[in-house]
Design a protein around this motif. Sequence first.
Motif, short mmCIF file in Angstrom:
data_model
loop_
_atom_site.label_atom_id
_atom_site.label_comp_id
_atom_site.label_asym_id
_atom_site.label_seq_id
_atom_site.Cartn_x
_atom_site.Cartn_y
_atom_site.Cartn_z
N SER A 1 1.64 -8.83 13.06
CA SER A 1 2.93 -8.92 13.75
C SER A 1 4.03 -8.21 12.95
O SER A 1 4.14 -8.40 11.74
N GLY B 1 3.55 -10.22 4.39
CA GLY B 1 5.00 -10.34 4.36
C GLY B 1 5.58 -9.43 3.28
O GLY B 1 5.36 -9.62 2.09
N GLU C 1 6.13 -10.75 11.07
CA GLU C 1 5.53 -11.21 9.82
C GLU C 1 5.68 -10.17 8.72
O GLU C 1 5.97 -10.50 7.56
N GLY D 1 8.27 -11.70 6.45
CA GLY D 1 7.42 -12.62 5.70
C GLY D 1 7.69 -12.55 4.20
O GLY D 1 8.07 -11.50 3.67
N ALA E 1 -2.17 -11.74 3.81
CA ALA E 1 -0.76 -12.04 4.05
C ALA E 1 0.03 -10.76 3.85
O ALA E 1 -0.07 -10.12 2.80
#
Length: 463
Positions: free
Chosen positions: A201, A229, A204, A208, A227
């Motif tokens: 996304s 971000g 994100e 993030g 992750a």
Amino acid sequence: MSVAAIGLLVLGLGLIAWVTARARAAAFAGIGGDTKERPHSRPSQHGWYVALWTVLPAALFLVAWQNISGNLVYAQVLASPEAAGLPGFGLQRSTILNEAYALATGASTTAFNREAFALAPAYARALSFYNWIGFTVAMLVAFAAGAWAFSRLSPQFRARTRVERVMMAILLLASLIAILTTLGIVLSLLFESLRFFAMVSPIEFLFGTSWSPQMAIRADQAGSSGAFGAIPLFWGTIFIGAIIAMIVAIPLGLMSAIYLTQYAKPRVRAWLKPILEILAGVPTVVYGYFAALTVAPAIRDLGLSLGIRSSTESALAAGLVMGIMIIPFVSSMADDSIAAVPQAMRDGSLAMGATTSETIKRVLVPAALPGVVGGVLLAVSRAIGETMIVVMAAGLAANLTLNPFDSVTTVTTQIVQLLTGDQEFNSPKTLAAFALGLVLFLVTLALNIVALRVVKKYREAYE
């Protein structure tokens, strides 16, 4: 005979064509002739016309031939008796052919596969055969085109117009190459970034606060989804390049520019300005070594002596060295801007009773402020794109911290990490590098546009 050698011979033929055509045109102008008719173009322009017709068609042929002859050489080598024992399609076959080519061209004297030694003579024969074909055709094309151009020379011939059109076309081509290269960079970043945002996304990625792009091999491993971000990366880039580095570069660069333009004697300025600008020519890897081996340990010891938790690699060490690196960018722009302020404004301020420092503070710096601001913004765009200093002195940890003694990382450092080694271009981990590159490109583009707009909008034209 190599393509480079053929190219040099074509250039030599072009030089002969220039001399010959110039001598013929000199006769038109009455230099060595009795004609009274005024020629349209100068002798050198006639010479350039014939020289261009001699060189350009042959050069275009050589470019095309270099791409065509490789396939012809490859086909002839495979059809030779020496290639009968080659394995089928695969890595070993390609390795043997590459080694044979290196032996035939003299780029190497040894090979890992014995088959390459047997295949090298076939490669040498094929290369020699097609190189001589290229040489013969190139010479014929150069001579025929040059002779045709030479036959058109006359006092009424508009050689100047033809040469200017060719030069305009060459300049236009160079401009188009630069524009198309920029467009290709943008499109490559955009398409790969869109693939990344189809998996991750954008919300994100842009907002993030956790960055851990490592993708697990099995679904049951911790952090298997990764992750992405990027806020820690953006903050690290701003913290090092736009805050710490600018705190160092702006005062030192501006004060050095003021000293060189207002206080230094001409002889001192003649020495100090080139020495200062040498900083811009030092390779960034040298700055990285200096930061990692000298500045970072000193910063760590300073932090520990103050009772502050310190890392061996820190944002402060990278920012200080980066600030030193971009001092010439700030100093050079400020120097040019201050020097462009008319002498009458200085003299008028001093005549009103102002001191030199007051004149600098109240007259010169405000008048030169657009150029100074433009230089600072350009220096910021240079700083946030720096990689080597950050890799060697700031570390790789994506920390969201205000402590300059902590290890942080930047966008460029993570791009290097993500694209190092063998990677799959179908995983979010690798495609994240393109998304980071797109963000960095847009930020630096915006900074450069703002810098140019500031200089253009607030610049004062002095008589």
